[in-house]
Scaffold this motif. Structure first.
Motif, short mmCIF file in Angstrom:
data_model
loop_
_atom_site.label_atom_id
_atom_site.label_comp_id
_atom_site.label_asym_id
_atom_site.label_seq_id
_atom_site.Cartn_x
_atom_site.Cartn_y
_atom_site.Cartn_z
N TYR A 150 -1.12 -12.79 -0.58
CA TYR A 150 0.31 -13.04 -0.39
C TYR A 150 0.93 -11.92 0.44
O TYR A 150 1.63 -12.16 1.41
N ALA A 151 0.63 -10.69 0.06
CA ALA A 151 1.20 -9.54 0.77
C ALA A 151 0.78 -9.56 2.24
O ALA A 151 1.59 -9.34 3.13
N ASP A 152 -0.50 -9.83 2.49
CA ASP A 152 -1.00 -9.85 3.88
C ASP A 152 -0.31 -10.93 4.68
O ASP A 152 0.13 -10.70 5.81
N ASN A 153 -0.22 -12.13 4.10
CA ASN A 153 0.37 -13.25 4.81
C ASN A 153 1.84 -13.01 5.10
O ASN A 153 2.30 -13.27 6.22
N ILE A 154 2.56 -12.53 4.11
CA ILE A 154 4.00 -12.37 4.31
C ILE A 154 4.26 -11.26 5.33
O ILE A 154 5.17 -11.34 6.14
N ARG A 155 3.42 -10.25 5.34
CA ARG A 155 3.57 -9.17 6.30
C ARG A 155 3.35 -9.69 7.73
O ARG A 155 4.10 -9.37 8.64
N ARG A 156 2.33 -10.55 7.86
CA ARG A 156 2.01 -11.09 9.18
C ARG A 156 3.18 -11.94 9.70
O ARG A 156 3.64 -11.78 10.83
N VAL A 157 3.69 -12.81 8.83
CA VAL A 157 4.80 -13.68 9.23
C VAL A 157 6.02 -12.84 9.61
O VAL A 157 6.66 -13.06 10.63
N MET A 158 6.30 -11.84 8.78
CA MET A 158 7.50 -11.05 9.02
C MET A 158 7.39 -10.23 10.30
O MET A 158 8.35 -10.13 11.07
N ALA A 159 6.21 -9.66 10.53
CA ALA A 159 6.03 -8.86 11.73
C ALA A 159 6.25 -9.72 12.96
O ALA A 159 6.92 -9.32 13.91
N HIS A 169 -0.93 5.64 -6.44
CA HIS A 169 -1.86 4.79 -5.69
C HIS A 169 -3.27 4.96 -6.25
O HIS A 169 -3.73 6.07 -6.50
N PHE A 170 -3.94 3.84 -6.43
CA PHE A 170 -5.31 3.85 -6.97
C PHE A 170 -6.29 4.04 -5.81
O PHE A 170 -6.49 3.14 -5.02
N VAL A 171 -6.86 5.24 -5.70
CA VAL A 171 -7.83 5.50 -4.62
C VAL A 171 -9.21 5.07 -5.10
O VAL A 171 -9.86 4.22 -4.51
N ASN A 172 -9.65 5.66 -6.18
CA ASN A 172 -10.84 5.19 -6.89
C ASN A 172 -10.73 5.62 -8.34
O ASN A 172 -9.70 6.16 -8.74
N THR A 173 -11.78 5.38 -9.11
CA THR A 173 -11.68 5.63 -10.55
C THR A 173 -11.33 7.09 -10.85
O THR A 173 -10.62 7.39 -11.80
N MET A 174 -11.84 8.00 -10.04
CA MET A 174 -11.64 9.41 -10.32
C MET A 174 -10.37 9.96 -9.67
O MET A 174 -9.93 11.03 -9.99
N LYS A 175 -9.84 9.24 -8.71
CA LYS A 175 -8.74 9.81 -7.93
C LYS A 175 -7.57 8.83 -7.86
O LYS A 175 -7.73 7.69 -7.43
N GLN A 176 -6.40 9.30 -8.33
CA GLN A 176 -5.18 8.52 -8.19
C GLN A 176 -4.14 9.41 -7.55
O GLN A 176 -4.01 10.57 -7.93
N GLN A 177 -3.44 8.87 -6.59
CA GLN A 177 -2.56 9.70 -5.78
C GLN A 177 -1.11 9.26 -5.96
O GLN A 177 -0.78 8.11 -5.67
N ALA A 178 -0.26 10.16 -6.44
CA ALA A 178 1.18 9.84 -6.52
C ALA A 178 1.75 9.83 -5.11
O ALA A 178 1.53 10.77 -4.35
N THR A 179 2.43 8.74 -4.75
CA THR A 179 2.88 8.58 -3.36
C THR A 179 4.34 8.13 -3.28
O THR A 179 4.82 7.42 -4.15
N VAL A 180 4.99 8.50 -2.20
CA VAL A 180 6.33 8.00 -1.87
C VAL A 180 6.18 7.13 -0.64
O VAL A 180 5.52 7.52 0.31
N GLU A 181 6.78 5.95 -0.68
CA GLU A 181 6.77 5.11 0.52
C GLU A 181 8.17 4.63 0.83
O GLU A 181 8.96 4.39 -0.08
N GLN A 182 8.44 4.48 2.10
CA GLN A 182 9.75 3.98 2.51
C GLN A 182 9.67 2.46 2.58
O GLN A 182 8.80 1.90 3.24
N LEU A 183 10.59 1.79 1.86
CA LEU A 183 10.61 0.33 1.90
C LEU A 183 11.60 -0.16 2.94
O LEU A 183 11.31 -1.02 3.75
N LEU A 184 12.82 0.38 2.86
CA LEU A 184 13.89 -0.02 3.78
C LEU A 184 14.54 1.24 4.33
O LEU A 184 14.69 2.19 3.59
N PRO A 185 14.95 1.28 5.56
CA PRO A 185 14.74 0.28 6.59
C PRO A 185 13.24 0.09 6.87
O PRO A 185 12.47 1.01 6.65
N LEU A 186 12.89 -1.06 7.32
CA LEU A 186 11.48 -1.36 7.55
C LEU A 186 10.90 -0.39 8.58
O LEU A 186 11.55 -0.06 9.56
N THR A 187 9.69 0.04 8.32
CA THR A 187 9.08 1.03 9.22
C THR A 187 8.15 0.33 10.21
O THR A 187 7.85 -0.85 10.08
N GLU A 188 7.68 1.08 11.14
CA GLU A 188 6.74 0.58 12.15
C GLU A 188 5.53 -0.08 11.50
O GLU A 188 5.03 -1.10 11.96
#
Lengths: 290, 144
Positions: free
Chosen positions: A45-54, A177-196
């Motif tokens: 769903y995420a992939d499809n909606i991203r493609r349509v929106m782009a 963010h789930f990188v793998n079983t041993m590594k999880q990364q706390a992340t900040v992402e910008q949602l809006l305004p939409l980025t490149e």
């Protein structure tokens, strides 16, 4: 023998703790597998909606200014942050790390005199935001182990509407963010305004669509759904991280309990041996005196 | 040889259908639309209703209840980004009517300050409407 008895009861109590941590480890191991599957099943769903929106954004360069969600404010005065954490504790540094990243981001925003409001998904984040007396515009707790779209639409809508009406100039999401079983990364992402990143297309498609009912209405709704699906994905990601992190933390706790038991058993045996030796020495000394 | 087109049906949580179809009928915001292969690029909003897929070499149609979303077509490839989808075999009319009424009542009684409750009830209502329509369609066209 008082010391021996005390140590014995201590061993017993550590053993009980170990039983709990081992059970929790095994539960989160099996849950982790399921949460990872869910994370993957949300991807189409995420992939499809991203493609349509782009594609839409590309053919609609001219309409960028009339569609509220595609606007790109020059100066950020008010920002919304969606903080995704777990509901339950005992999962290592997961929430502490996410909240640290969250606070760091707030500090940066406040340095540029940006006002901040928060939408908390997950109990731990809500508690932290309330303790810091931040403005909480929406929240959802008790999310369970299965992320549900309808749980997040309500709290999110406050943020989305804010951006839509021009009350907010930016929306961010903080999650682990789930990188793998041993590594999880706390992340900040910008949602809006939409980025490149959101609007990049692999291959250009120059044609335009027929829109029904209207271009603006479709795009408006589509961006809303897109953001919802990104946040949903983040939530699924965070749940996988939670289980992985809990599994690792509980494995460490089980191992620690094991070594604590070994140490206690050693000192128990030592004290037992000492008391036997002492008794023997007393008997020998007594018979020698006679 | 019948012309075919590719269709992906996804909702936010799963991929539900992916494969070739001969044609399909969806409920767009302005009414039902039938889509055949080599349709021109189209993007439209869906409202709660029935989705019928004609799979190749089969007499029957696959029937789904879709609670809303988007339909996108380009390059003989249709994508349905649905909100919530349910296969019609799982539907039970009495339960649906009860859910429909409960959702309506919740929307009516909740005040506008509780956006969360209203959003939830609205979503439940859309799902119930879509499913009732799907059931209705089946009763009229499939069983007789």
């Amino acid at each position: 023998m008082a010391a021996g008895k005390e140590i014995r009861s201590k061993i017993k109590s550590v053993q009980n703790t170990q039983k709990i941590t081992r059970a929790m480890q095994m539960v989160s191991t099996s849950k982790m597998r399921k949460t990872q599957e869910r994370m993957r099943s949300a991807r189409p769903y995420a992939d499809n909606i991203r493609r349509v929106m782009a594609h839409l954004a590309q053919v609609n360069q001219s309409s960028k200014n009339i569609i509220p969600f595609l606007r790109n404010p020059e100066k950020i005065e008010r920002a919304g942050i969606i903080l995704i954490t777990s509901d339950k504790g005992l999962c290592g540094g997961l929430n502490a790390n996410a909240i640290k990243v969250f606070l760091e981001h707030i500090r940066q925003l406040q340095q540029n005199s940006v006002e901040v409001e928060v939408c908390a998904l997950g109990q731990k984040g809500l508690v932290a935001a309330n303790r810091l007396k931040l403005m909480v515009s929406g929240s959802a707790v008790a999310l369970g182990d299965v992320p549900k779209m309808e749980q997040i639409i309500g709290p999110l809508s406050a943020m989305l509407q804010g951006f839509h009406d021009g009350k907010l100039d930016a929306v961010y999401v903080v999650y682990t963010h789930f990188v793998n079983t041993m590594k999880q990364q706390a992340t900040v992402e910008q949602l809006l305004p939409l980025t490149e990143r959101d609007l990049k297309l692999k291959n250009e498609m120059p044609w335009d669509y027929i829109y029904e009912p209207s271009e603006i209405e479709v795009l408006d709704e589509l961006v809303r759904r897109y953001i919802e699906s990104v946040v949903y994905q983040c939530l699924a990601d965070n749940m996988a991280s939670e289980q992985a992190s809990r599994m690792v933390a509980m494995k460490a706790a089980t191992d620690n309990a094991g070594s604590a038991i070994n140490n206690l058993r050693l000192s128990y045996n030592k004290s037992r041996q000492a008391s036997i030796t002492k008794e023997l020495a007393e008997i020998v000394a007594g018979s020698a005196a006679v | 040889m019948v012309k075919l087109m590719r269709l992906d049906l996804v909702d936010s949580e799963h991929q539900i259908f992916s494969g070739d179809v001969e044609h399909f009928v969806a409920t767009a915001s302005d009414g039902e639309i039938g889509i055949y292969p080599n349709h021109i690029p189209l993007i439209c909003k869906l409202k709660p209703g029935v989705l019928r897929l004609q799979v190749p070499n089969e007499k029957y149609q696959l029937i789904y209840a879709v609670s809303g979303g988007f339909l996108e077509i380009q390059d003989n490839h249709a994508t349905i980004l649905a909100d919530i989808v349910e296969r019609t075999e799982k539907l039970d009319e009495e339960r649906l009517i009860a859910e429909h009424e409960a959702a309506l009542a919740r929307i009516k009684h909740s005040d506008s300050s509780q956006t969360l409750d209203v959003a939830k009830a609205q979503a439940a209502l859309d799902v119930a409407i879509a499913q009732l329509k799907a059931l209705d369609y089946i009763r009229k066209h499939v069983n007789h």
